[in-house]
Every structure is written in structure tokens, then in C-alpha cells.
Scaffold this motif. Structure first.
Motif, PDB file in Angstrom:
ATOM      1  N   VAL A 143       0.647  -1.330  -0.278  1.00  0.00           N
ATOM      2  CA  VAL A 143       0.290  -0.013   0.265  1.00  0.00           C
ATOM      3  C   VAL A 143       0.902   1.392  -0.805  1.00  0.00           C
ATOM      4  O   VAL A 143       2.001   0.882   0.746  1.00  0.00           O
ATOM      5  CB  VAL A 143      -0.922  -0.119   1.177  1.00  0.00           C
ATOM      6  N   GLY A 144       0.394   2.082  -1.411  1.00  0.00           N
ATOM      7  CA  GLY A 144       1.458   3.553  -0.630  1.00  0.00           C
ATOM      8  C   GLY A 144       2.039   3.538  -2.587  1.00  0.00           C
ATOM      9  O   GLY A 144       2.757   4.460  -2.404  1.00  0.00           O
ATOM     10  N   THR A 145       2.609   2.164  -2.806  1.00  0.00           N
ATOM     11  CA  THR A 145       2.915   2.389  -3.809  1.00  0.00           C
ATOM     12  C   THR A 145       2.253   3.390  -5.102  1.00  0.00           C
ATOM     13  O   THR A 145       0.663   3.047  -5.040  1.00  0.00           O
ATOM     14  CB  THR A 145       3.142   0.796  -4.859  1.00  0.00           C
ATOM     15  N   ASP A 146       3.164   3.835  -5.751  1.00  0.00           N
ATOM     16  CA  ASP A 146       2.733   4.341  -6.889  1.00  0.00           C
ATOM     17  C   ASP A 146       3.270   4.403  -8.056  1.00  0.00           C
ATOM     18  O   ASP A 146       4.720   5.047  -8.599  1.00  0.00           O
ATOM     19  CB  ASP A 146       2.524   6.048  -7.061  1.00  0.00           C
ATOM     20  N   LEU A 147       3.086   3.525  -9.330  1.00  0.00           N
ATOM     21  CA  LEU A 147       4.204   3.610 -10.385  1.00  0.00           C
ATOM     22  C   LEU A 147       3.442   4.390 -11.659  1.00  0.00           C
ATOM     23  O   LEU A 147       2.240   4.143 -11.950  1.00  0.00           O
ATOM     24  CB  LEU A 147       3.633   1.880 -10.896  1.00  0.00           C
ATOM     25  N   GLU A 148       4.174   4.781 -12.568  1.00  0.00           N
ATOM     26  CA  GLU A 148       4.252   4.775 -13.651  1.00  0.00           C
ATOM     27  C   GLU A 148       4.985   4.033 -14.933  1.00  0.00           C
ATOM     28  O   GLU A 148       5.705   3.612 -14.277  1.00  0.00           O
ATOM     29  CB  GLU A 148       4.394   6.709 -14.158  1.00  0.00           C
ATOM     30  N   ARG A 149       3.904   3.727 -15.517  1.00  0.00           N
ATOM     31  CA  ARG A 149       4.663   2.933 -17.046  1.00  0.00           C
ATOM     32  C   ARG A 149       5.779   4.136 -17.962  1.00  0.00           C
ATOM     33  O   ARG A 149       5.475   4.718 -17.835  1.00  0.00           O
ATOM     34  CB  ARG A 149       3.264   2.684 -17.930  1.00  0.00           C
ATOM     35  N   VAL A 150       6.897   3.002 -18.342  1.00  0.00           N
ATOM     36  CA  VAL A 150       7.355   3.740 -19.091  1.00  0.00           C
ATOM     37  C   VAL A 150       7.000   3.390 -20.345  1.00  0.00           C
ATOM     38  O   VAL A 150       6.743   2.828 -20.639  1.00  0.00           O
ATOM     39  CB  VAL A 150       9.421   3.475 -18.889  1.00  0.00           C
ATOM     40  N   ASP A 151       6.800   4.494 -21.008  1.00  0.00           N
ATOM     41  CA  ASP A 151       6.375   4.476 -22.581  1.00  0.00           C
ATOM     42  C   ASP A 151       6.959   3.821 -23.523  1.00  0.00           C
ATOM     43  O   ASP A 151       8.259   3.824 -23.624  1.00  0.00           O
ATOM     44  CB  ASP A 151       6.574   6.232 -23.426  1.00  0.00           C
ATOM     45  N   GLY A 152       6.855   3.183 -24.328  1.00  0.00           N
ATOM     46  CA  GLY A 152       6.998   2.080 -24.855  1.00  0.00           C
ATOM     47  C   GLY A 152       7.781   1.276 -24.548  1.00  0.00           C
ATOM     48  O   GLY A 152       8.174   0.176 -24.980  1.00  0.00           O
ATOM     49  N   THR A 153       7.025   1.041 -22.831  1.00  0.00           N
ATOM     50  CA  THR A 153       8.164  -0.611 -22.332  1.00  0.00           C
ATOM     51  C   THR A 153       6.781  -1.227 -21.321  1.00  0.00           C
ATOM     52  O   THR A 153       5.858  -0.599 -21.447  1.00  0.00           O
ATOM     53  CB  THR A 153       9.018  -0.487 -21.402  1.00  0.00           C
ATOM     54  N   ASP A 154       6.983  -2.580 -20.770  1.00  0.00           N
ATOM     55  CA  ASP A 154       6.384  -2.881 -19.493  1.00  0.00           C
ATOM     56  C   ASP A 154       6.924  -2.494 -18.474  1.00  0.00           C
ATOM     57  O   ASP A 154       6.222  -3.212 -17.766  1.00  0.00           O
ATOM     58  CB  ASP A 154       6.235  -4.197 -20.483  1.00  0.00           C
ATOM     59  N   ARG A 155       7.872  -1.927 -18.355  1.00  0.00           N
ATOM     60  CA  ARG A 155       8.278  -1.755 -17.242  1.00  0.00           C
ATOM     61  C   ARG A 155       6.981  -0.164 -16.499  1.00  0.00           C
ATOM     62  O   ARG A 155       6.748   0.909 -17.394  1.00  0.00           O
ATOM     63  CB  ARG A 155      10.089  -1.173 -17.234  1.00  0.00           C
ATOM     64  N   PHE A 156       7.983  -0.313 -15.480  1.00  0.00           N
ATOM     65  CA  PHE A 156       7.091   0.936 -14.407  1.00  0.00           C
ATOM     66  C   PHE A 156       7.754   1.580 -13.755  1.00  0.00           C
ATOM     67  O   PHE A 156       8.696   0.748 -13.230  1.00  0.00           O
ATOM     68  CB  PHE A 156       5.615   0.395 -13.878  1.00  0.00           C
ATOM     69  N   ILE A 157       8.140   2.637 -12.869  1.00  0.00           N
ATOM     70  CA  ILE A 157       9.122   3.381 -12.436  1.00  0.00           C
ATOM     71  C   ILE A 157       8.047   3.881 -11.051  1.00  0.00           C
ATOM     72  O   ILE A 157       7.095   4.270 -11.166  1.00  0.00           O
ATOM     73  CB  ILE A 157       9.504   4.506 -12.619  1.00  0.00           C
ATOM     74  N   ASP A 158       8.218   3.526  -9.992  1.00  0.00           N
ATOM     75  CA  ASP A 158       7.884   3.863  -8.860  1.00  0.00           C
ATOM     76  C   ASP A 158       8.251   5.406  -8.215  1.00  0.00           C
ATOM     77  O   ASP A 158       9.150   5.505  -7.451  1.00  0.00           O
ATOM     78  CB  ASP A 158       8.462   3.012  -7.439  1.00  0.00           C
ATOM     79  N   TYR A 159       6.988   6.003  -8.118  1.00  0.00           N
ATOM     80  CA  TYR A 159       6.720   7.245  -7.588  1.00  0.00           C
ATOM     81  C   TYR A 159       6.695   7.453  -6.408  1.00  0.00           C
ATOM     82  O   TYR A 159       6.320   8.399  -5.651  1.00  0.00           O
ATOM     83  CB  TYR A 159       6.360   8.345  -8.681  1.00  0.00           C
ATOM     84  N   SER A 160       6.502   6.629  -5.219  1.00  0.00           N
ATOM     85  CA  SER A 160       5.379   6.710  -3.940  1.00  0.00           C
ATOM     86  C   SER A 160       6.532   7.324  -3.136  1.00  0.00           C
ATOM     87  O   SER A 160       6.725   7.395  -1.906  1.00  0.00           O
ATOM     88  CB  SER A 160       5.174   5.244  -3.391  1.00  0.00           C
ATOM     89  N   GLY A 161       8.042   7.279  -3.712  1.00  0.00           N
ATOM     90  CA  GLY A 161       9.089   7.535  -2.932  1.00  0.00           C
ATOM     91  C   GLY A 161      10.224   6.246  -1.937  1.00  0.00           C
ATOM     92  O   GLY A 161      10.867   6.758  -1.220  1.00  0.00           O
TER      93      GLY A 161
END
Length: 112
Positions: free
Chosen positions: A94-112
Motif C-alpha cells: 500500500v502506498g505504491t505509485d507506479l507510472e509505466r515507462v512509455d513504450g515498455t512493460d516497465r513501471f517506475i515507482d514514484y511513491s518515494g
């Protein structure tokens, strides 16, 4: 008046990709329009079988999100079937905040 949604995939097309986890929220942009998940975040659980996951395509406006008919509760496996790229991230807390890297299947975590 009840709306009749036409989903991008029928129930018979949904494969069991992950074990039963519980419910999540996703917008019609994913399940009807077939857009990929761009944002996924996990909030505090609202009910017993809630996973806390919310999935968005990034094309939703605030007005779109404010209309509750554009969002539904689904079994997490259903959204994983629409976009399997989310599967490796589903055990994050809980608290995870992910955004997909454009053109990939990877996500980056912005939750800190």
C-alpha cells in the motif's frame, strides 16, 4: 437507466494468469477502450476483498473520473489479462505509485 457496457474482452476470453487476489478499480478506458495501464497505485483497502489497486490509462480527465459509471470493481486477474505488464508489481505494498515507462512493460515507482 442502466448502461450496458461492451467490454474489449468477453468473460470467456479472460485467462487465469494469477491466483485470486481480490478486487481492484479500473476505468472503462482500459476495459472497454482497451488502452494499456499507464498508472497503477495502491491505496488503503476499502473492503474485505479489496487489494487497494487502482488502474488508469492516463487519458482520463477529472470529469471522467468524477462520473462513477466510468469505473468498476474487477478481480485483479481481469486487469492482468488486459495488461500482463502489471503482474510483476502486484505484490508491492500500500502506498505504491507506479507510472509505466512509455513504450515498455516497465513501471517506475514514484511513491518515494
Amino acid at each position: 437507466m442502466q448502461s450496458h457496457k461492451i467490454f474489449k474482452r468477453s468473460a470467456s476470453q479472460i485467462k487465469d494468469l494469477i491466483p485470486h487476489r481480490g478486487g481492484c478499480m479500473a476505468t472503462d478506458k482500459i476495459t472497454i477502450d482497451g488502452l494499456p495501464v499507464k498508472f497503477m497505485y495502491r491505496q488503503e483497502l476499502d473492503y474485505e476483498h479489496d487489494t487497494g489497486w487502482i488502474f488508469l490509462s492516463s487519458t482520463e480527465t477529472q470529469g471522467y473520473l468524477d462520473d462513477h459509471t466510468n469505473t468498476m470493481i474487477y478481480e485483479v486477474n481481469t486487469i492482468a489479462d488486459y495488461d500482463p505488464a502489471i503482474i510483476p508489481y502486484l505484490n508491492l505494498p500500500v502506498g505504491t505509485d507506479l507510472e509505466r515507462v512509455d513504450g515498455t512493460d516497465r513501471f517506475i515507482d514514484y511513491s518515494g
